[in-house]
Design a protein around this motif. Structure first.
Motif, PDB file in Angstrom:
ATOM      1  N   TRP A  93      -3.000  21.604 -42.825  1.00 23.15           N
ATOM      2  CA  TRP A  93      -1.912  20.899 -42.156  1.00 23.15           C
ATOM      3  C   TRP A  93      -2.363  20.221 -40.866  1.00 23.15           C
ATOM      4  O   TRP A  93      -1.720  19.281 -40.404  1.00 23.15           O
ATOM      5  CB  TRP A  93      -0.729  21.831 -41.896  1.00 23.15           C
ATOM      6  N   VAL A  94      -3.486  20.661 -40.288  1.00 22.94           N
ATOM      7  CA  VAL A  94      -4.004  20.009 -39.076  1.00 22.94           C
ATOM      8  C   VAL A  94      -4.444  18.578 -39.402  1.00 22.94           C
ATOM      9  O   VAL A  94      -4.231  17.658 -38.611  1.00 22.94           O
ATOM     10  CB  VAL A  94      -5.157  20.826 -38.469  1.00 22.94           C
ATOM     11  N   ALA A  95      -5.029  18.381 -40.573  1.00 22.79           N
ATOM     12  CA  ALA A  95      -5.412  17.023 -40.984  1.00 22.79           C
ATOM     13  C   ALA A  95      -4.190  16.128 -41.093  1.00 22.79           C
ATOM     14  O   ALA A  95      -4.228  14.949 -40.721  1.00 22.79           O
ATOM     15  CB  ALA A  95      -6.164  17.062 -42.313  1.00 22.79           C
ATOM     16  N   GLU A  96      -3.101  16.665 -41.583  1.00 19.24           N
ATOM     17  CA  GLU A  96      -1.865  15.891 -41.692  1.00 19.24           C
ATOM     18  C   GLU A  96      -1.341  15.514 -40.315  1.00 19.24           C
ATOM     19  O   GLU A  96      -0.845  14.399 -40.108  1.00 19.24           O
ATOM     20  CB  GLU A  96      -0.827  16.696 -42.481  1.00 19.24           C
ATOM     21  N   ALA A  97      -1.458  16.433 -39.357  1.00 16.52           N
ATOM     22  CA  ALA A  97      -1.034  16.132 -37.991  1.00 16.52           C
ATOM     23  C   ALA A  97      -1.888  15.022 -37.391  1.00 16.52           C
ATOM     24  O   ALA A  97      -1.380  14.108 -36.727  1.00 16.52           O
ATOM     25  CB  ALA A  97      -1.127  17.397 -37.128  1.00 16.52           C
ATOM     26  N   ARG A 116      -9.893   0.636 -19.544  1.00 16.80           N
ATOM     27  CA  ARG A 116      -9.519   2.044 -19.388  1.00 16.80           C
ATOM     28  C   ARG A 116      -8.255   2.308 -20.186  1.00 16.80           C
ATOM     29  O   ARG A 116      -7.315   1.522 -20.146  1.00 16.80           O
ATOM     30  CB  ARG A 116      -9.285   2.378 -17.915  1.00 16.80           C
ATOM     31  N   LEU A 117      -8.237   3.422 -20.906  1.00 16.99           N
ATOM     32  CA  LEU A 117      -7.068   3.798 -21.676  1.00 16.99           C
ATOM     33  C   LEU A 117      -6.061   4.543 -20.804  1.00 16.99           C
ATOM     34  O   LEU A 117      -6.433   5.228 -19.848  1.00 16.99           O
ATOM     35  CB  LEU A 117      -7.477   4.699 -22.840  1.00 16.99           C
ATOM     36  N   THR A 118      -4.801   4.396 -21.129  1.00 18.28           N
ATOM     37  CA  THR A 118      -3.747   5.190 -20.504  1.00 18.28           C
ATOM     38  C   THR A 118      -3.415   6.319 -21.464  1.00 18.28           C
ATOM     39  O   THR A 118      -2.861   6.075 -22.535  1.00 18.28           O
ATOM     40  CB  THR A 118      -2.490   4.339 -20.240  1.00 18.28           C
ATOM     41  N   PRO A 119      -3.762   7.553 -21.114  1.00 11.49           N
ATOM     42  CA  PRO A 119      -3.565   8.666 -22.051  1.00 11.49           C
ATOM     43  C   PRO A 119      -2.102   8.871 -22.433  1.00 11.49           C
ATOM     44  O   PRO A 119      -1.198   8.671 -21.629  1.00 11.49           O
ATOM     45  CB  PRO A 119      -4.108   9.873 -21.281  1.00 11.49           C
ATOM     46  N   SER A 120      -1.899   9.262 -23.690  1.00 16.98           N
ATOM     47  CA  SER A 120      -0.569   9.530 -24.224  1.00 16.98           C
ATOM     48  C   SER A 120      -0.498  10.959 -24.732  1.00 16.98           C
ATOM     49  O   SER A 120      -1.522  11.607 -24.970  1.00 16.98           O
ATOM     50  CB  SER A 120      -0.243   8.571 -25.374  1.00 16.98           C
ATOM     51  N   ILE A 121       0.718  11.449 -24.899  1.00 21.54           N
ATOM     52  CA  ILE A 121       0.944  12.759 -25.504  1.00 21.54           C
ATOM     53  C   ILE A 121       1.800  12.554 -26.744  1.00 21.54           C
ATOM     54  O   ILE A 121       2.832  11.884 -26.693  1.00 21.54           O
ATOM     55  CB  ILE A 121       1.660  13.718 -24.536  1.00 21.54           C
ATOM     56  N   TRP A 122       1.344  13.106 -27.857  1.00 20.63           N
ATOM     57  CA  TRP A 122       2.088  13.043 -29.100  1.00 20.63           C
ATOM     58  C   TRP A 122       2.408  14.467 -29.565  1.00 20.63           C
ATOM     59  O   TRP A 122       1.810  15.436 -29.076  1.00 20.63           O
ATOM     60  CB  TRP A 122       1.270  12.347 -30.188  1.00 20.63           C
ATOM     61  N   TYR A 123       3.311  14.574 -30.526  1.00 19.68           N
ATOM     62  CA  TYR A 123       3.662  15.865 -31.106  1.00 19.68           C
ATOM     63  C   TYR A 123       3.594  15.736 -32.624  1.00 19.68           C
ATOM     64  O   TYR A 123       4.138  14.793 -33.203  1.00 19.68           O
ATOM     65  CB  TYR A 123       5.064  16.294 -30.664  1.00 19.68           C
ATOM     66  N   ALA A 124       2.936  16.699 -33.254  1.00 21.40           N
ATOM     67  CA  ALA A 124       2.790  16.672 -34.708  1.00 21.40           C
ATOM     68  C   ALA A 124       2.470  18.094 -35.184  1.00 21.40           C
ATOM     69  O   ALA A 124       2.069  18.940 -34.387  1.00 21.40           O
ATOM     70  CB  ALA A 124       1.680  15.698 -35.109  1.00 21.40           C
ATOM     71  N   PRO A 125       2.618  18.358 -36.472  1.00 19.23           N
ATOM     72  CA  PRO A 125       3.175  17.478 -37.503  1.00 19.23           C
ATOM     73  C   PRO A 125       4.681  17.336 -37.368  1.00 19.23           C
ATOM     74  O   PRO A 125       5.360  18.238 -36.877  1.00 19.23           O
ATOM     75  CB  PRO A 125       2.790  18.176 -38.808  1.00 19.23           C
ATOM     76  N   SER A 126       5.175  16.210 -37.811  1.00 11.52           N
ATOM     77  CA  SER A 126       6.609  15.948 -37.716  1.00 11.52           C
ATOM     78  C   SER A 126       7.367  16.916 -38.609  1.00 11.52           C
ATOM     79  O   SER A 126       6.898  17.315 -39.672  1.00 11.52           O
ATOM     80  CB  SER A 126       6.907  14.505 -38.124  1.00 11.52           C
TER      81      SER A 126
END
Length: 199
Positions: free
Chosen positions: A21-25, A184-194
């Motif tokens: 499931w980590v791959a899916e995330a 330069r990248l602006t870091p983001s935060i995501w949440y997964a798996p949905s």
């Protein structure tokens, strides 16, 4: 893996197989279909199988021969020196790296990974949730122009199927993308798996 005591002996070579499931995330945030991915701590190949099921071409390597069809060869990712020839064709690196004592091996792993991906290439590593807290790792996060952000996993990882021990752990997927000088990248935060509930 460096975690609080769980009743389990530390695994040789930090071999902890990543749940599918980590791959899916990962795929929800970094789509892998059609991409060539290097899995440099492939072990028996559990993560490689999951990534291939999502449409990635996966090239596996590891520090020892696990006798798996998912392993293209032996390569010590932590060692200095050039990457294998196949690394010239990859789009990115995805793996659950060895952490080592006080996570020192994981730090070296990130440093090596950023030199072994092409311009525009990405690195996705499964690490302890608080890995970015240490002051000594600022060069990999707040001070790193390649740091893209992290995926907070909505589920905890259970390394072993054993009801007698508490072996679930909090992790995040940390992402870097090699970008041209001056950017330069602006870091983001995501949440997964949905759709997952915290476990």
């Amino acid at each position: 893996m460096s975690q609080a005591p769980s009743g389990f002996e530390r695994q040789a070579l930090d071999l902890y197989q990543t749940p599918e499931w980590v791959a899916e995330a990962i795929n929800e945030i970094v789509p892998v279909s059609g991409r060539i991915v290097w899995e440099p701590s492939v072990g028996p190949g559990r993560l490689a199988v999951a990534l291939r099921a999502l449409g990635a071409t996966v090239i596996g390597s590891d520090v020892v021969d696990y006798g798996s069809s998912h392993q293209a060869g032996i390569f010590d990712f932590l060692a200095e020196g050039p990457a294998p020839e196949f690394a010239r064709s990859i789009h990115g690196i995805i793996t659950n790296p060895p952490y080592g004592k006080r996570n020192a091996a994981a730090v070296t792993y990130i440093e090596r990974a950023l030199t072994r991906i092409p311009s525009g290439g990405f690195v996705v590593l499964l690490l302890p949730a608080d890995f970015d807290h240490a002051k000594t790792r600022r060069h990999l996060f707040g001070d790193c122009r390649h740091f893209a952000g992290c995926i907070t996993l909505r589920r905890r990882i259970q390394w072993f199927e054993d009801g007698e021990h508490s072996n679930t752990q909090y992790h995040k997927l940390f992402i870097w993308q090699r970008i041209p000088i001056g950017q330069r990248l602006t870091p983001s935060i995501w949440y997964a798996p949905s759709g997952s509930e915290a476990a």
